[in-house]
Design an enzyme around this catalytic site. Sequence first.
Site, PDB file in Angstrom:
ATOM      1  N   CYS A   1       0.085   4.483   6.378  1.00 47.10           N
ATOM      2  CA  CYS A   1      -0.459   4.641   7.852  1.00 47.10           C
ATOM      3  C   CYS A   1       0.579   4.078   9.020  1.00 47.10           C
ATOM      4  O   CYS A   1       0.937   2.864   8.663  1.00 47.10           O
ATOM      5  CB  CYS A   1      -1.840   3.969   7.956  1.00 47.10           C
ATOM      6  SG  CYS A   1      -2.962   4.606   6.685  1.00 47.10           S
TER       7      CYS A   1
ATOM      8  N   SER B   1     -13.668  -0.726   2.231  1.00 48.38           N
ATOM      9  CA  SER B   1     -12.931  -0.106   3.403  1.00 48.38           C
ATOM     10  C   SER B   1     -11.836   0.954   2.756  1.00 48.38           C
ATOM     11  O   SER B   1     -11.219   0.561   2.025  1.00 48.38           O
ATOM     12  CB  SER B   1     -12.127  -0.779   4.375  1.00 48.38           C
ATOM     13  OG  SER B   1     -11.641  -0.148   5.441  1.00 48.38           O
TER      14      SER B   1
ATOM     15  N   HIS C   1     -10.032   6.602  12.775  1.00 45.39           N
ATOM     16  CA  HIS C   1      -9.041   6.405  13.508  1.00 45.39           C
ATOM     17  C   HIS C   1      -8.717   7.630  14.372  1.00 45.39           C
ATOM     18  O   HIS C   1      -7.746   7.432  15.345  1.00 45.39           O
ATOM     19  CB  HIS C   1      -7.754   5.854  12.642  1.00 45.39           C
ATOM     20  CG  HIS C   1      -7.950   4.528  12.086  1.00 45.39           C
ATOM     21  ND1 HIS C   1      -8.784   3.546  12.571  1.00 45.39           N
ATOM     22  CD2 HIS C   1      -7.571   4.303  10.895  1.00 45.39           C
ATOM     23  CE1 HIS C   1      -8.593   2.579  11.574  1.00 45.39           C
ATOM     24  NE2 HIS C   1      -7.984   2.991  10.653  1.00 45.39           N
TER      25      HIS C   1
ATOM     26  N   CYS D   1       0.802  -1.304  -0.138  1.00 41.59           N
ATOM     27  CA  CYS D   1       0.082   0.050   0.029  1.00 41.59           C
ATOM     28  C   CYS D   1       0.838   1.195  -0.110  1.00 41.59           C
ATOM     29  O   CYS D   1       1.889   1.100   0.625  1.00 41.59           O
ATOM     30  CB  CYS D   1      -0.822  -0.011   1.430  1.00 41.59           C
ATOM     31  SG  CYS D   1      -2.137   1.267   1.233  1.00 41.59           S
TER      32      CYS D   1
END
Length: 404
Positions: free
Chosen positions: A150, A233, A257, A146
């Site tokens: 994050c 998601s 988050h 990805c």
Amino acid sequence: MQTVSAALMPIPGHIDPVPVPRKPDAAARPDGRVDLVGLSKEQLRAALLDAGMEPKQAKLRAKQIWHWIYNRGAVEFSAMTDIAKAQHGWLAERFVVGRPEVVEAQVSSDGTRKWLLRSADAQDYEMVFIPDADRGTLCVSSQVGCTLNCRFCHTGTMRLVRNLSASEIVGQVMLARDSLGEWPSQPEGRMLTNIVMMGMGEPLYNFEQVRDALHVVMDGDGLALSKRRITLSTSGVVPMMARAGEEIGVNLAVSLHAVTKEIRDEIVPLNRKYGIEELLQACADYPGANNARRITFEYVMLRDKNDSDEDARELVRLIRQYKLPAKVNLIPFNPWPGAPYECSTPERVRRFSEIIFEAGISAPVRTPRGRDIDAACGQLKTAAERKSRAELDRQAEEKLAALA
Ligand code: SAH
Ligand code: SF4
């Protein structure tokens, strides 16, 4: 084997869609054959036509082959008994009904299964199946790695990134059905009832392939999973959210988050580009969201980072301000070696959940599954090369400095 070029590298901390390679083109299979899995009915017919089949034949054969692939789970043309035997060889020379290669398959003591899969160009990605009393959920990957980095996510530390093709995405569902013994397709009593696009990758950075794959998965003549049983998601790719609602129409989960700019900027770097207000407005505008189909906000519980009473109250306030039909999914942080965070204490998670519940919003705590095989969604670990967090941070700083 293909060589890995520099173009495959994500830029750590990068928050724009990175032009990562899409797929080894269908035609680029090492043996030159085309994989029929993941093609739409129309594309399947076109593939037969392109190979020289006569149009009327192609129409009929496409319909039959589709049925064999998605209702019967056939992987050999020789099994397709209503297709003339003489044609089996012709088809097999030009096409395959593919499956991802399984590098490793593990079963947890709680029944959760995890597969490490390998693409034709030798890239690894993962898939997880989570059985429950009343359902079975397959957690599907949309990319190898990805680009979004994050800070609490293991996938974001992977060095290689490539979009998965529609064929590779549908291939995951096909493989799960194989291994659960769910052929021929049946409308009732299935083990695999739900799909979540919560494996590796950001699905809205691979929009077309994810959309096309989910259309195949939802097709009523085939796998026939209802859009109500599929959840996509996203970490918050705002410009793609409306299209996702219109062109795919599945349930939406948003990885929120955090409720302040400061903290969300830190843990979900994409927030620097699309902030909380913009994101929540896109949720309010999401086509198809209503009280019967709520948007899920995922919230990973990080000790002393995003887990105070104040954070919980701010979350409630935001959900009310944007009048969101919402539920909150509290996810205990799943640690990985070198992770810069810890999971909140169980008391903290409980209190956080209570505050949201007391405001009339559902906020269940997701039970960790498959911990013994390291199978938590979003925490998919592969043998692929990884960089240390320190290295990623250093490169992110360099990138930001270069932009300044
Ligand atoms: N890229 C998409 C989908 C994949 S991540 C997204 O971010 O939404 C799926 C979910 O797993 C996200 O909510 C993600 O935040 C969560 N997740 C990632 N790493 C985790 C970890 N170490 N512990 C708990 N949840 C994690
Ligand atoms: Fe990517 Fe989602 Fe992990 Fe963020 S949480 S790095 S968007 S997979």
